[in-house]
Design a protein around this motif. Structure first.
Motif, mmCIF file in Angstrom:
data_model
loop_
_atom_site.group_PDB
_atom_site.id
_atom_site.type_symbol
_atom_site.label_atom_id
_atom_site.label_comp_id
_atom_site.label_asym_id
_atom_site.label_seq_id
_atom_site.Cartn_x
_atom_site.Cartn_y
_atom_site.Cartn_z
ATOM 1 N N ALA A 1 62.727 -90.360 14.988
ATOM 2 C CA ALA A 1 62.099 -89.489 15.982
ATOM 3 C C ALA A 1 60.588 -89.700 16.039
ATOM 4 O O ALA A 1 60.000 -89.770 17.130
ATOM 5 N N HIS A 2 59.935 -89.788 14.870
ATOM 6 C CA HIS A 2 58.481 -90.005 14.881
ATOM 7 C C HIS A 2 58.142 -91.333 15.550
ATOM 8 O O HIS A 2 57.244 -91.414 16.385
ATOM 9 N N GLY B 1 56.158 -78.188 20.780
ATOM 10 C CA GLY B 1 56.263 -79.602 21.110
ATOM 11 C C GLY B 1 56.788 -79.861 22.511
ATOM 12 O O GLY B 1 57.154 -80.984 22.836
ATOM 13 N N THR B 2 56.814 -78.847 23.341
ATOM 14 C CA THR B 2 57.268 -79.000 24.724
ATOM 15 C C THR B 2 56.070 -79.352 25.607
ATOM 16 O O THR B 2 54.915 -79.258 25.165
ATOM 17 N N ALA C 1 59.914 -75.959 15.737
ATOM 18 C CA ALA C 1 60.781 -74.790 15.565
ATOM 19 C C ALA C 1 61.957 -75.092 14.646
ATOM 20 O O ALA C 1 62.634 -74.168 14.207
ATOM 21 N N ALA D 1 65.262 -84.754 13.225
ATOM 22 C CA ALA D 1 64.645 -85.377 14.392
ATOM 23 C C ALA D 1 64.037 -84.338 15.337
ATOM 24 O O ALA D 1 63.055 -84.621 16.023
ATOM 25 N N GLN D 2 64.624 -83.132 15.390
ATOM 26 C CA GLN D 2 63.995 -82.091 16.214
ATOM 27 C C GLN D 2 62.598 -81.784 15.701
ATOM 28 O O GLN D 2 61.627 -81.760 16.464
ATOM 29 N N ALA E 1 60.678 -83.612 13.985
ATOM 30 C CA ALA E 1 59.792 -84.768 14.158
ATOM 31 C C ALA E 1 59.353 -84.926 15.610
ATOM 32 O O ALA E 1 58.176 -85.186 15.884
ATOM 33 N N HIS E 2 60.291 -84.789 16.547
ATOM 34 C CA HIS E 2 59.904 -84.918 17.956
ATOM 35 C C HIS E 2 58.878 -83.846 18.331
ATOM 36 O O HIS E 2 57.879 -84.121 18.974
ATOM 37 N N GLU E 3 59.157 -82.616 17.937
ATOM 38 C CA GLU E 3 58.244 -81.525 18.286
ATOM 39 C C GLU E 3 56.882 -81.745 17.626
ATOM 40 O O GLU E 3 55.831 -81.562 18.261
ATOM 41 N N SER E 4 56.907 -82.142 16.371
ATOM 42 C CA SER E 4 55.643 -82.376 15.654
ATOM 43 C C SER E 4 54.877 -83.551 16.260
ATOM 44 O O SER E 4 53.655 -83.485 16.433
ATOM 45 N N ALA E 5 55.583 -84.626 16.574
ATOM 46 C CA ALA E 5 54.920 -85.816 17.105
ATOM 47 C C ALA E 5 54.339 -85.541 18.486
ATOM 48 O O ALA E 5 53.234 -85.999 18.805
ATOM 49 N N ASN E 6 55.072 -84.807 19.319
ATOM 50 C CA ASN E 6 54.516 -84.467 20.627
ATOM 51 C C ASN E 6 53.236 -83.654 20.470
ATOM 52 O O ASN E 6 52.254 -83.869 21.185
ATOM 53 N N ASN F 1 50.387 -86.123 18.740
ATOM 54 C CA ASN F 1 49.797 -87.109 19.659
ATOM 55 C C ASN F 1 48.842 -86.423 20.629
ATOM 56 O O ASN F 1 47.753 -86.931 20.912
ATOM 57 N N ASP G 1 54.690 -85.584 7.433
ATOM 58 C CA ASP G 1 53.550 -85.343 8.330
ATOM 59 C C ASP G 1 52.300 -86.097 7.891
ATOM 60 O O ASP G 1 51.592 -86.674 8.714
ATOM 61 N N GLN H 1 52.254 -89.496 9.034
ATOM 62 C CA GLN H 1 51.916 -89.599 10.458
ATOM 63 C C GLN H 1 50.410 -89.398 10.692
ATOM 64 O O GLN H 1 49.830 -90.009 11.581
#
Lengths: 521, 521
Positions: A367-368, B328-329, B358, B364-365, B367-372, B375, B406, B409
């Protein structure tokens, strides 16, 4: 460039069916997946990492590479003859380009064009502020819904086409969504192209693994769109990789020639693992990419001036410890941002990015890496995004679960690209006045009027309390993705296809398959 | 603002120790974690989502909110009296601000300043092109290395301080890295501040949960830095949340007054879950954020002109189905980009973002939220990044495994921020000439000279083949993170602390703890 007409459903592409039916189907497409969204028209700006001086340095260096080092065209004599006639200095298979030659040739390449789908509602725009998402391309393996990693089959291929058809934020059903290795290698392109036509009505990609397979792809497209339409419009995007560093091989050149001659688009893409196929630096990599794209894209214009061609970039690095490919790291992001700038200056549509990762499973690493790549892809202003969903394990595996997680993220990118609403309703001053200090906005009139479309809704993210999440089985996101994927496949409904076209396609495939023995290598 | 001196180790901050020893320790800090990196000086540009017209609309609307709707200051009479004297229109606790008053008051706030660490090598710059990462702040729970979710303890607190100290790309040990609920609520701030001083020499944050706890934090800082130094320099950042919408409560105002009076920095942060605490639109949310920051930040200048203050924004939304917070939305990302622009126009350092999610587990949830979020944080040009590592479950949980993922990243973001190297070495023309078409760059002179620093190296990503990964146990990234975390904690070495300072701190804490009964609510 009648993309507005395509966007609004104008024109009639699929022979034998009227547009009214197509429009009605489009509006209810996707089964349980929610309404399909048109391709993205970005309202947000692009992010850039190079200033004018940096861009000039790289452009000058690329010109030097083209002139001094040259690019190899490992073709029969045809390509080399074409370059000689165009004024290049050809020594063996090495072509040296006088300064400015490639840029001059590229003046005939369109900066924007329409990629037509058999359902005109699904046609997309390539270039400008448009962004089009397409699924993963190329993996020989799948990670299936039972958690098994195995060779892909034509059934997997059909499934990924169905999923791409249903996914609201995927705008093309792509190309080799996985390699159906249960079908002979010299025949599978027929089943692949047929699957795209049969199970989806979104735009699709042609076969590039041999010139005759490209010809078959064109022939099948003509059965769907009509001969004259294909010769005058783009109905297929086709992935033409450079064999970096600085080589185009016979297979790729053969396919590029076929597609350009039929006015179909080449996605001219240096496939770069920095440190192996390009220098270990971002600026050096960008220089080589630009040189390769200039030579390869200009070649398509030698074949047929005006044939659509994209500036492609597949950006990754290698681990300098193990040599393994790595994804989602900072250096490829810088390469993608820079390459997008170079493409804009060249006036070509740009392809990069996707949801790339090295992880073997759809975990936080996957995901990252995917999110870093995808955020970059969007903000770079990428026009065509291959590998936008389903990519796992460095592109060796198409993953059903990852596909579902990725397509959810693509929806977020689509919403992000809409930017900030500054209308009176967006400003929400009435809401602030109504609510005032110390209260909340949950029930105010403005919230009531806007709550359904206010925020992107993820079908996969769990935002419940810990206790609720625990009651529901303490599931990881890939478990929810697995269930949603099964739900989609269960609810899949094929878009209608005129039976006379379907029969013609099947007859063509049968005739072609009969004409050659099976080959598995 | 002698940040250059701080950066190069100038000055002497910790009483009783010289800078030579500190410099030597800094260079070998981190045990098994690798060399510590200085805070980020961004060489890349910022990404912006609002044009001049959009910014003007929001600024004008915020002025209207300040004048017509007003902001509540729920303080004893002191704050309201200060506003009256400053020329505001005060009705009960509601303060209405004549146009331009807040902006006028903010002219005394510094746009950049140094946040001093007890080890001058660790001092960081706040504002301009600097970015500083700090760990998660506030969770009452932890998810520990045995996979248990439970209330946090002071041992957890110490562990997270140690990890933040060791993490190369974390530049501050933060504040309430978790709530040590095993210590009485009215005394735990003493143990928290002590832990930051004892187990780390990076800059830290003060307590804000009551004015007397802020006073204790200042008193302890004075024992470390000296009384005069503290009164003239920033040694603590302090999180002052607005109670959105449009309220500052007594607790936050009390802490803000203490810190401003002692010249310490307030991170003035509307805590926004759009749809509940602000309108459901991005522009409406930005308007309210700007109004709240203008009022709150101007208040710090009423207390002490010149006291450092940051424009803070905590951006999230709620699910309009369940009311649960989401992270992350796209909408909070647009809010963060826009708020950063408003802060720059106001001339204040900016805080937002982090690695928010959340998800209940580091999947992966998460990670996606954190990465969004992350970035966005980097490209927005954020100066101070709270919650950069360890945040899980909407901020209810500090996770050891997520912290490790984290911080890896954050290293990528740090490398990304360096931008494109355009030196002759970066251009790599020698490499391209040496290698030429059809070869590879693995062994060329340029690669040999640069391979060690060429690409960001993740300590957690698995880039091996599937077969190798399987041999090594088919591990998810959080399993590798777990092992690395145990390794770090095993290899932790405390930075030296002058025993006389340590004794003074312990004596102060004992005296303060004796002076009051335990309280647990």
């Amino acid at each position: 460039m009648d993309d507005n007409a395509a966007q609004s459903g104008g024109g009639r592409r699929t022979r034998g069916e009227g547009r009214g039916a197509a429009a009605r189907r489009a509006s209810r497409s996707g089964g349980g997946a929610g309404p399909s969204m048109p391709y993205i028209r970005r309202k947000i700006g692009v992010y850039e990492v190079l200033d004018e001086e940096g861009l000039s340095i790289i452009e000058r260096n690329a010109d030097t590479v083209l002139e001094e080092v040259g690019i190899e065209f490992r073709d029969d004599a045809e390509a080399l003859d074409m370059w000689k006639q165009a004024g290049a200095d050809v020594k063996g298979q090495r072509v040296h380009f006088p300064k400015g030659l490639c840029r001059e040739l590229l003046k005939t390449a369109p900066s924007e064009f329409t990629w037509h789908a058999r359902n005109p509602e699904r046609s997309v725009h390539i270039g400008g502020n448009a962004t089009v998402f397409a699924p993963v391309y190329g993996p020989p393996f799948v990670r299936d819904l039972d958690g098994t990693r195995r060779y892909a089959t034509i059934e997997d291929f059909r499934n990924f086409v169905k999923l791409a058809y249903m996914a609201p934020s995927i705008h093309s059903s792509g190309g080799t969504v996985c390699e159906p290795v249960d079908i002979p290698v010299n025949k599978r392109h027929l089943d692949m192209v047929y699957s795209h036509i049969k199970y989806s009505d979104k735009p699709f990609m042609g076969s590039v693994t041999a010139p005759e397979r490209a010809e078959d792809s064109v022939a099948m497209a003509k059965l769907v769109f009509g001969e004259e339409f294909v010769e005058n419009n783009c109905v297929m995007l086709n992935l033409i990789n450079a064999n970096s560093p600085m080589v185009f091989d016979e297979t790729m050149l053969g396919a590029a020639k076929v597609y350009a001659r039929h006015n179909q688009a080449s996605v001219l893409s240096p496939f770069i693992l920095s440190g192996a196929m390009s220098p270990v630096t971002v600026a050096g990599t960008l220089t080589q990419i630009l040189a390769e794209v200039l030579a390869g894209a200009a070649f398509t214009q030698l074949v047929r001036p005006g044939a659509p061609v994209l500036f492609g970039t597949f950006a990754a690095s290698i681990s300098m410890q193990s040599g393994a490919p790595t994804f989602g790291t900072p250096e490829p992001s810088l390469v993608s941002y820079g390459a997008a700038q170079l493409a804009r200056r060249l006036g070509l549509p740009f392809r990069t990015g996707g949801s790339l990762c090295a992880s073997k499973i759809p975990d936080a690493q996957a995901a990252h890496e995917s999110a870093n790549t995808l955020n970059t892809t969007l903000l770079a202003g990428t026009n065509f995004v291959l590998h936008a969903a389903g990519w796992l394990e460095g592109g060796l595996v198409s993953s059903y679960e990852k596909f579902m997680i990725d397509q959810d993220q693509l929806g977020m990118m689509q919403k992000m690209a809409m930017g900030v609403d500054l209308t009176e309703d967006g400003q929400a001053m009435d809401a602030i006045r109504e609510v005032g200090p110390g209260s909340h906005y949950l029930g105010c009139a403005h919230t009531q009027a806007n709550f359904q479309t206010a925020f992107y809704r993820s079908a996969l993210a769990d935002n419940n309390s810990f206790e609720q999440w625990e009651i529901e089985g303490s599931k990881r996101i890939e478990e929810r993705a697995n269930a949603l994927c099964r739900n989609w496949l269960d609810n899949y409904e094929a878009p209608p296809l005129d039976p006379t076209i379907d029969e013609a396609l099947l007859a063509f495939i049968a005739q072609r398959k009969d004409s050659m023995p099976d080959a598995f290598t």
